[in-house]
Design an enzyme around this catalytic site. Structure first.
Site, PDB file in Angstrom:
ATOM      1  N   SER A 112       1.037  -1.106   0.391  1.00 32.54           N
ATOM      2  CA  SER A 112       0.051  -0.113   0.065  1.00 32.54           C
ATOM      3  C   SER A 112       0.982   1.092  -0.239  1.00 32.54           C
ATOM      4  O   SER A 112       0.021   1.961  -0.284  1.00 32.54           O
ATOM      5  CB  SER A 112      -0.881   0.011   0.776  1.00 32.54           C
ATOM      6  OG  SER A 112       0.126   0.328   1.905  1.00 32.54           O
ATOM      7  N   LYS A 149       1.123   4.796   7.227  1.00 34.10           N
ATOM      8  CA  LYS A 149       0.159   5.442   6.022  1.00 34.10           C
ATOM      9  C   LYS A 149       0.839   6.488   6.348  1.00 34.10           C
ATOM     10  O   LYS A 149       1.014   6.926   7.129  1.00 34.10           O
ATOM     11  CB  LYS A 149      -1.021   4.713   6.296  1.00 34.10           C
ATOM     12  CG  LYS A 149      -1.609   3.619   5.868  1.00 34.10           C
ATOM     13  CD  LYS A 149      -2.139   4.067   4.661  1.00 34.10           C
ATOM     14  CE  LYS A 149      -2.662   2.280   4.418  1.00 34.10           C
ATOM     15  NZ  LYS A 149      -2.134   1.643   5.240  1.00 34.10           N
TER      16      LYS A 149
END
Lengths: 190, 190
Positions: A112, A149
């Site tokens: 990701s 993230k």
DNA sequence: TTGTCTGGCGAACGTTCGTTCGCTATACTT
DNA sequence: AAGTATAGCGAACGAACGTTCGCCAGACAA
């Protein structure tokens, strides 16, 4: 046998024993048969900046275990010149880790963050922190799970944004807590 | 003052002096007033695996300067559990660099390897070599310039492939020589 | 209370440390 | 050829090293 060759042997000893050798041990290493020869060798190396001595005469390395040369730039787009002159040397450990006690490594799983250059199998250097600046990559606990993230803000509320179009941003609904900030990335090809 | 606190002081000395302290110096560091107290302290730390002694009684660190904890996995895709138990510790320098004398660092310019997770500003660890296996990332001199690309083969002939669709493969026409193989990547966020 | 264990203290011991000395052999300069 | 500088040798030196000893005070169990 040159002085430089002997210096390499001494530093090899340091790397494998985590301490510098005594004069007697340098005799074994180099093949010299008197401590005075070693004394003079050390004097020459010390004069030329290849070694140091501490207050009590014991020798120390001038450059730290783990230093490595920085050679120059490589133009990853269009070929350019990488001069063969060593610009500088650094110790990777010191370069990457500021606060050793609050830092740790995490191995990356998933893709990701691939557009940020962080891919599966990489090690990230995480530094414990309970807050971070917008735009930093954070390790966070959100709604009961851990993830890595980009930290973003919208209307004063934090949310997490992946670096891969295949994934959606995460807007915390239940709980949200920053655990660490990613300070570096390390990858090894085997 | 606990033994573990004193151990930290000893390792701090090692980090700043590049050698372990003598018993007399440990007296200064810890505030103990006899060498026998230090002797017993060292005995306890050694018994519990926090230190080692060499053949002559001198103390050595068990873990090297620069070791850092590996904590676990972080699932970069879907949040998963990263347990707070330390799995292992490694020294980044030793992890990344096999042959120090033939290795050097290059700073990356351009984005032609971005899909391989190598972006501008990264440091790559290059190990000198005049040949490489297909699929490895190499530093090569091709037609008079230097570049970093994947090494590929077509009909027995080597060519260089970028990791970015915006760039074309390079088929050497004039000269081609591999200079180094990329063994690792290091990135630091500031 | 009494006995046992542990951590710390100061003093002494033998070993190893870096250093210094006088000497020899080789290489280079004058 | 004579003179000078350097690297290496073996032996000796004082200083610093890790170790050991006897002793003491506090903690804990019987």
């Amino acid at each position: 046998m040159t002085d430089i060759t002997n210096r390499r042997k001494i530093l090899d000893f340091y790397r494998s024993h985590y301490r510098m050798p005594s004069y007697a041990e340098i005799m074994d290493i180099t093949g010299l048969r008197s401590k005075d020869s070693v004394f003079k060798l050390v004097g020459r190396l010390s004069r030329d900046g290849y070694l140091r001595k501490d207050r009590r005469g014991r020798i120390l390395p001038t450059s730290v275990l783990g230093e490595i040369k920085i050679l120059g730039l490589v133009e990853a787009g269009i070929p350019s010149v990488a001069e063969e002159e060593s610009i500088d040397t650094i110790a990777l450990d010191e370069y990457l880790i500021k606060d050793r006690d609050s830092s740790y490594l995490l191995r990356v799983k998933g893709d990701s963050m691939k557009d940020a250059g962080i891919v599966e199998g990489d090690l990230v250097i995480a530094e414990r922190a309970d807050n971070a600046k917008e735009g930093e990559i954070v390790i966070a606990e959100v709604d009961g799970g851990w993830t890595m993230k980009y930290l973003r803000m919208k209307k004063g509320q934090p949310y997490l944004e992946p670096a891969n179009e295949a994934y959606e941003p995460i807007y915390p609904t239940d709980s949200f807590a920053i655990s660490a900030v990613v300070r570096g990335v390390v990858r090894k090809y085997t």
